[in-house]
Scaffold this active site. Sequence first.
Site: not given
Ligand code: S3P
Length: 424
Positions: A162, A340, A164, A309, A119
Site C-alpha cells: 500500500s 469494486r 498510502q 486502480d 474503509r
Molecule cells: C494510492 C495508492 C493506492 C491506490 C489509490 C492511490 C496513492 O491505494 O489504490 O487510488 O496515491 O498512494 P493503497 O495505498 O490502498 O494501495
Amino acid sequence: MQVHPAPRFRGVFTLPGDKSISHRAALLGAMAEGATLVRNYSSAADCASTLACLRALGVEVRRDGTEVRIAGGGTSAWRPPSSVLDAENSGSTIRMLAGALAGRPFRSVLTGDESLRRRPVERVAAPLRAMGATVLTTDGKPPLTIEGGRLRGLVCDLPVASAQVKTAVLLAGLQAEGVTTVREPAPSRDHTERMLPAFGVTVEREGLSATVRGGARLRGAEVTVPGDVSSAAFFIVAALVLPDSEVRLDGVLLSPTRTAFVEVLRAMGGRVEARLEAREPEPVGSIVASSSRLHGTVVDPALVPSLIDEVPALAAAAAFAEGPFTVTGAAELRVKESDRIAALAEGLAALGVRVRELPDGLVVEGGAPLRGARVRSHGDHRIAMALSVAALAAEGGTEVEGAECVAVSFPGFYALVDRATGRA
Ligand code: S3P
C-alpha cells in the site's frame, strides 16, 4: 448520466495532473520550510480535500486554477484544527495525512464521507502507534483520532502493498528519532520516494524497502505534476474497443508502478504505444492507442499492485475481448471507494457481459455484443467511468446512476468524452 453509443473515439488530449502526485506535492509542501509551487495540480475533488485539510491545520495554501502555492512554515507551524478534518471521499488524504499528523503534538480527528467511513484505516494506525503516536479508530475505520508527538523510528513490514500506508509511515519517520524503514511485499507506487529528494530529503531505497532519517527538514520546492495515467486508462480503453479510433495522450505519467495495465492491454492484443520523454523525477511521455481486436488474458497477480486502480478500465476492455479475462490477487478492490469486484460484476452483467466474481478478482467472458442498460456507479468514480466506456461501445443507451462521482478523480471526464466522440 445518459451515455449513448459512439461511432468512434479520437483526439489528442493533455489530461489534468495526476491525483497521487498532487496529494503528495501538497503534503510535502505543507511540511516544508519555504515556498512550494505546484504546477498542473489535479482538478480532482480528492486533491481539493487534501488542500482543505491542510488549510484547517493552519497551512497557507493559495490556489489559482491548476497552480497551488504553499507558504511553507514547516510542520512546527501546523496548528490544532478547530474542527474535524474531513477527507471526504479520499483514502489517500486520510491515510497519508495521518502519517504527517502522528508527529504533531496535538489532537486531530479525521473523518470522511459514507464511503470513506467504511474503509480500513487500522493498517495505517498500527505502525503509527508502534512509532509512539496515540491513534484511535472506529472499529478499524474512520473517524480516526490522532494524538501525535515524539516518535521513534520503526522498521515496518507492510502486510499488504500500500503506497498510502508506506507514505504515512515515511512522513511520520521524517519527524521521528532515528531511522524508519518500510518494507513492502510487492512494489507499490513510489511517488513519495521520488519526490522527497526535490524537497531536500534523502531516501535510501533497496529492493522493496525505503528508509528515511528522522529530524528531517524539508525545503520548499517546485513540482510539475504529469498527466494522470489512471484517468488516461479510460481513454485508452475507449480507443481500443471502438472502431476507427485513435487517441494520443500527451505529458502523461509513465511510472512503471502505474503502467502495468498497458502491458496487460498489449497482452490482450491492444495497440498501445508509449513514448518516454523524460525520466526524472518521474517518467513522463505520451501514449497512443488505437482500435484493436482484443482477446482475454490471465493477469499475473504480481502485477496487481501496479494496476490496482486500472482493474475497472481493464474489465471494461475485457468485455470486448474474445475468451476469458482473469484477474486474481486483487482482494484490495473490495475495500476501495466501493467493493469494486462486486460493482464491476453487477454493472457489466447488466450490460450483458458474462462475468464471474472471485473472492479476490473477476473472470470476464467478453466478445458478445453489449446492450445498453441502467447501471449503478455505487458512488465510485472509477466504476462510473469504466461502465461509461463500456456503454460507448454497447448497442442502445445506458443510464449510469450517480455518475457525478467522476469528479472525485476526473471532473472533465464526460466533456472530454464528448469531444473524443465528436459530440462537442
Ligand atoms: C494510492 C495508492 C493506492 C491506490 C489509490 C492511490 C496513492 O491505494 O489504490 O487510488 O496515491 O498512494 P493503497 O495505498 O490502498 O494501495
